[in-house]
Design an enzyme around this catalytic site. Structure first.
Site, short mmCIF file in Angstrom:
data_model
loop_
_atom_site.label_atom_id
_atom_site.label_comp_id
_atom_site.label_asym_id
_atom_site.label_seq_id
_atom_site.Cartn_x
_atom_site.Cartn_y
_atom_site.Cartn_z
N HIS A 152 26.62 -2.45 -6.07
CA HIS A 152 26.26 -1.14 -6.86
C HIS A 152 26.89 -1.31 -8.03
O HIS A 152 26.16 -1.24 -9.31
CB HIS A 152 27.06 -0.13 -6.24
CG HIS A 152 26.58 1.13 -7.08
ND1 HIS A 152 25.25 1.74 -6.81
CD2 HIS A 152 27.07 1.79 -7.95
CE1 HIS A 152 25.06 2.78 -7.78
NE2 HIS A 152 26.13 2.70 -8.51
N TYR B 76 25.64 -1.12 -13.08
CA TYR B 76 26.39 -0.94 -14.39
C TYR B 76 26.43 -2.24 -15.21
O TYR B 76 26.35 -1.95 -16.35
CB TYR B 76 27.66 -0.21 -14.08
CG TYR B 76 27.18 1.07 -13.34
CD1 TYR B 76 27.53 1.31 -11.79
CD2 TYR B 76 26.82 2.18 -13.73
CE1 TYR B 76 27.35 2.30 -11.24
CE2 TYR B 76 26.44 3.30 -13.22
CZ TYR B 76 26.66 3.19 -12.02
OH TYR B 76 26.18 4.57 -11.18
N HIS C 231 12.89 4.79 -7.64
CA HIS C 231 14.18 5.00 -8.19
C HIS C 231 14.65 4.08 -9.22
O HIS C 231 14.87 4.23 -10.35
CB HIS C 231 15.18 5.38 -7.39
CG HIS C 231 16.56 5.29 -7.90
ND1 HIS C 231 17.26 6.14 -8.92
CD2 HIS C 231 17.55 4.22 -7.63
CE1 HIS C 231 18.31 5.69 -9.17
NE2 HIS C 231 18.59 4.44 -8.73
N PHE C 232 14.75 2.82 -8.78
CA PHE C 232 15.35 1.84 -9.76
C PHE C 232 14.39 1.11 -10.81
O PHE C 232 14.68 0.65 -11.65
CB PHE C 232 15.89 0.48 -9.04
CG PHE C 232 15.33 -0.12 -7.96
CD1 PHE C 232 15.31 -0.28 -6.51
CD2 PHE C 232 14.16 -1.12 -8.58
CE1 PHE C 232 14.84 -1.10 -5.60
CE2 PHE C 232 13.49 -1.94 -7.81
CZ PHE C 232 13.76 -1.87 -6.30
N HIS C 233 12.91 1.45 -10.61
CA HIS C 233 12.34 1.00 -11.55
C HIS C 233 12.34 1.83 -12.63
O HIS C 233 11.96 1.37 -14.04
CB HIS C 233 10.78 0.79 -11.20
CG HIS C 233 10.31 -0.35 -10.58
ND1 HIS C 233 10.46 -0.68 -9.30
CD2 HIS C 233 9.88 -1.66 -10.86
CE1 HIS C 233 10.08 -1.73 -8.67
NE2 HIS C 233 9.99 -2.41 -9.91
N ARG D 116 9.51 0.32 1.79
CA ARG D 116 9.57 -0.78 0.63
C ARG D 116 9.54 -2.29 1.48
O ARG D 116 9.49 -2.44 2.53
CB ARG D 116 10.86 -0.60 0.10
CG ARG D 116 12.20 -0.65 0.86
CD ARG D 116 13.56 -0.32 0.17
NE ARG D 116 13.78 -1.33 -1.04
CZ ARG D 116 15.05 -1.77 -1.45
NH1 ARG D 116 15.87 -1.12 -1.13
NH2 ARG D 116 15.21 -2.69 -2.50
N ARG D 117 9.53 -3.39 0.42
CA ARG D 117 9.82 -4.55 0.98
C ARG D 117 8.72 -4.91 1.96
O ARG D 117 9.16 -5.73 2.88
CB ARG D 117 11.21 -4.94 1.43
CG ARG D 117 12.26 -4.50 0.34
CD ARG D 117 13.67 -4.67 0.87
NE ARG D 117 14.29 -5.19 -0.28
CZ ARG D 117 15.50 -5.65 -0.12
NH1 ARG D 117 16.29 -5.54 1.06
NH2 ARG D 117 16.36 -6.27 -1.06
#
Lengths: 169, 71, 597
Positions: free
Chosen positions: C236, C240, C387-389, C450-451
């Protein structure tokens, strides 16, 4: 420290929003009673699943008044038993483990979704309502056949289930 | 005389397109409204194109809208 | 109206030529990784949607591993070290202490990356025993070749040494400026690196303590839940690590691009301190549906995660306020009319603004992920990449690309090849990402995983509550294609900028904030205090869960075999260029096995 009044308002709103999110999740966890997968399932020797009374013979069996236990093994690249058959309008507790690598166990179109970790047993209790068929898929990469790994959850009408008995793997 | 620059029109068109397109998912997921994808796409493109064209040639002005309200 | 340039001011390259060389090298490494990663990305996007399949599905996982590692390890972190070197040298106004040391840590990062990439690409060549088809998360018992783990370890050590380099600069600067506040950019660099040192504890133990020795055969088995938890200890806060350089740009560069000044320096410091404190003790929110971890620990991770929304919300306010200030300085008026006074023609400005806009959406989908019980619905579905894209894929990547348009001339003394193409590129990224990630979010809600190389199953169909799965696949493929074209436009523009005319006077003095460091409590600069509190929070969040995992299932697990993730029976498509790689690869493999065994 000089904070602009608009920024103070924003800060208060932000904290309220966060508090709101935490409350809704807490509400879900307590009042509604949605339990997370946790360590309740216990641990297991991943190389000795055959000797375990539950996973040596993956199956569904009745354990209470209207409560069934489904012992499921997720392995490269199948689920056992397949299909998993349970009666309608009952409570089902899945116990899922793996003898090889990490898998996922997702009943498609529902929120029954857990990781399956070798050495650990995932315990997930769901309520099952009207008869229908669900697909099950593995949603954690587990090797080059990962995309072929699927199964089925069949919810049978109660009388049909009573006649057929529980399903063996 | 137009008050929207070419870059502004390009950017505004992109943002408008994205907002309109995302609206379809919102309507579909929250309200169960099933709007045909090809029809919706063409309508969205048409709306964006008309807005872009109109702003570019000065058919209508941004300043005619709420943007210029004094605080 | 052009942004405020101090005409005739010396650029960064003029003032610090040696440092500019390192920054350029780091950024170029980053762009090469981005471009290669993008090639793999488009192959994936077309393959899993069944639009175009050029390889057998087994190779999908090799490509996915490469895409993940190149994008979120190489691209992001090489950019960070370049940016942070620039920011430290610039804000402290002093050259690096020893440029050879700097090249050394950069070299380590390159070596580490090459090792890991060779290991991953080895997966395309079945006759060679080297592969790392384990994906970016490399969960045991899937096992990669030791080159993979060794490469990652060396890369991370390179980043540790980079941090030390900047601390070294700051320490010497402090001797010369004993009573001054740490300049804002340097403060951001140092707090980010302190967070990184805490965060990498988890991955260092996992890789060096368990996975690398296990892949070398020095230990027989590992505990998959333990190594997974240690991965997410790092997994995580690494987001950041990707995000804080983008925040540095939004706080210290974007306001001046808008024609104004940063609204508040103290609040910027508060935000970075909050990230130092809260980034790491939240990792268990990636393990909400893991067995073996008590619900209480997950609840704690949940509340910590929700508070992590605060620094981002504060950032939203400050960045927008700074932009509004800039717009009004440029003559903008009205409640919303000031928006029109912003320099939308500037690709650096527009790119960063679009990135910030998209980040808002990504932040909210992240809050859904963080909502412990609702996580059941979307865990490991296509929602997560959606989300992470938006977050790393746009807030970070697009900001980096946009910032490059501004920074590159200052590092090279050459003009950008084409500003209109750059503007088109950032807008194309925005639209492409909106389409792709919207499709991913919606498909995830319908249960699509996913994946997965072929999310088309025999025994059941996914049910879409509106539209159809087919149209969502087409939308995903279309979005991916636009993104790929956008990446090529970026790479080409930067590459072609090597031959544009040299221009002097590209120096740009970043203006002081409206509310300066003098307005903030001195305690904010007490890095030792914040590092200490950060460590305490991590110890509190992780000691009990880790201890309970070890107690329940042992340090090395029970009965866990290794699963070398290799393709056993490869099926190459007819005429695939990969079959040509075999003879060369066999020679390389013979060389490597001579070295390693």
């Amino acid at each position: 420290m000089d904070i602009h009044s608009y920024e103070k308002i924003w800060l208060v709103l932000a904290v309220l929003l966060i508090a709101g999110f935490v409350s809704t999740v807490t509400y879900g966890a307590t009042a509604v009673g949605v339990q997370m997968i946790d360590d309740d399932g216990g641990t297991i020797d991943a190389n000795a699943l055959d000797e375990d009374p539950r996973f040596g013979n993956p199956r569904v069996e009745q354990v209470g008044e209207n409560h069934y236990a489904a012992y499921v093994v997720a392995q490269q690249f199948i689920f056992r038993p397949d299909p998993i058959t349970v009666p309608a309008n009952s409570t089902v507790t899945f116990y899922v483990t793996s003898p090889d690598v990490i898998h996922g166990f997702e009943v498609v179109g529902t929120n029954a979704n857990t990781m399956v970790v070798p050495g650990q047993v995932s315990k997930l209790t769901v309520t099952v309502e009207e008869p229908r068929e669900y697909g099950i898929l593995c949603n954690e990469y587990c090797g080059n056949g990962h995309h072929t790994m699927e199964g089925k959850l069949i919810v049978q009408p109660e009388d049909e289930y009573a006649q057929g008995g529980s399903t063996d793997g | 005389m137009r008050d929207a620059s070419p870059a502004g029109v390009l950017l505004g068109s992109a943002v408008l397109f994205v907002i309109l397109w995302e609206l379809r998912s919102a309507l579909g997921l929250l309200a169960g409204v099933d709007l045909s994808a090809p029809a919706y796409f063409l309508t969205t493109v048409a709306i964006v194109a008309i807005t872009a064209f109109g702003l570019s040639v000065g058919l209508f002005q941004l300043s005619a809208t709420v943007l210029d309200q004094r605080i | 109206m052009a942004e405020a340039l101090d005409a005739g001011a010396p650029s960064f390259r003029d003032r610090f030529p040696d440092e500019a060389a390192v920054v350029r090298a780091a950024l170029l490494s980053s762009f090469i990784a981005l471009t290669l990663g993008a090639v793999f990305g488009i192959i994936q996007g077309l393959h899993r949607t069944n639009v175009l399949r050029v390889l057998d599905s087994q190779f999908y996982y090799t490509i996915l591993t490469a895409h993940g590692v190149l994008m979120v390890v190489s691209f992001t972190i090489f950019f960070l070290v370049g940016l942070f070197t620039w920011a430290t040298v610039r804000s402290l106004e002093r050259p690096l202490e020893d440029i050879r040391y700097t090249w050394a840590w950069y070299g380590l990062m390159v070596v580490g990356t090459l090792m890991a990439v060779v290991a991953i690409l080895g997966g395309f060549v079945p006759s060679v025993d080297i592969s790392a088809d384990v994906l970016f998360t490399f969960y045991a018992p899937l096992q990669a070749h030791p080159l993979f783990y060794g490469g990652l370890a060396i890369f991370v050590i390179g980043t540790w040494l980079a941090g030390a380099d900047w601390f070294w600069s700051w320490y010497n600067w402090k001797q010369a400026h004993p009573d001054e506040r740490i300049p804002l950019q340097a403060f951001m660099v140092l707090t980010t690196m302190l967070m990184w040192y805490i965060a990498t504890i988890g991955i260092a133990i996992a890789v060096v303590g368990f996975l690398l020795p296990w892949s070398l055969g020095l230990i027989e088995q590992v505990n998959p839940l333990l190594t997974r938890t240690l991965f997410w200890f790092w997994g995580h806060p690494v987001v950041y690590f990707w995000l804080m350089p983008a925040y540095l740009l939004w706080y210290t560069v974007l306001p001046s691009l808008a024609g104004g000044r940063l609204f508040s320096d103290p609040l910027a410091r508060v935000v970075f301190v909050l990230f130092l404190l809260l980034s790491t003790p939240v990792g268990i929110h990636h393990q909400y549906v893991d067995p073996g971890i008590a619900e209480g620990f997950k609840m704690i991770a949940m509340t910590n995660t929700m508070f992590l929304l605060l620094p981002s919300l504060l950032t939203a306010f400050t960045v927008v306020a700074s932009m509004e200030h800039g717009a009004r300085q440029r003559g903008g008026t009205g409640l919303f009319g000031w928006l029109r006074a912003l320099p939308w023609r500037d690709p650096a400005f527009t790119g960063m603004t679009l990135a910030g806009l998209m980040f808002a959406a990504g932040g909210f989908s992240g809050m859904i992920n963080a909502g412990m019980n609702i996580n059941y619905l979307i865990h490991n579905t296509l929602w997560v990449p959606g989300h992470f894209h938006l977050t790393v894929g746009t807030a970070v990547a697009l900001t980096f690309m946009a910032a490059t348009y501004w920074l590159w001339p200052r590092l090279t003394n050459r003009q950008l090849y084409s500003r209109p193409i750059a503007l088109g590129q950032v807008v194309l990224w925005f639209v492409g990402m909106a389409l792709m990630s919207n499709a991913m979010h919606v498909m995830g809600l319908f249960g699509v995983p996913r994946r997965t190389a072929e999310p088309q199953y025999q025994g059941f169909d996914f049910v879409a509550s509106f539209g159809s799965i087919t149209e969502l696949r087409i939308q995903l493929a279309l979005g991916a294609t636009l993104l790929f074209v956008s990446t090529l436009l970026f790479a080409a523009n930067i590459a072609l900028s090597s031959w544009t005319p040299t221009v002097s006077g590209h120096g740009h003095r970043l203006p002081d904030p409206l509310s300066g460091p003098g307005d903030s409590p001195v305690v904010l600069d007490n890095l030792k205090l914040w590092f200490g509190i950060g460590m305490v929070l991590v110890v509190l969040a992780y000691t009990l869960p880790l201890a309970s995992i070890v107690q329940d299932s042992g340090l090395f697990g029970r009965g866990i075999d290794a699963y070398p993730a290799m393709i056993e029976t490869p099926v190459l498509l007819e005429g695939s260029p990969l079959s040509l790689a075999e003879p060369l690869a066999s020679k390389v493999s013979a060389m490597l096995s001579g070295v390693i065994s």
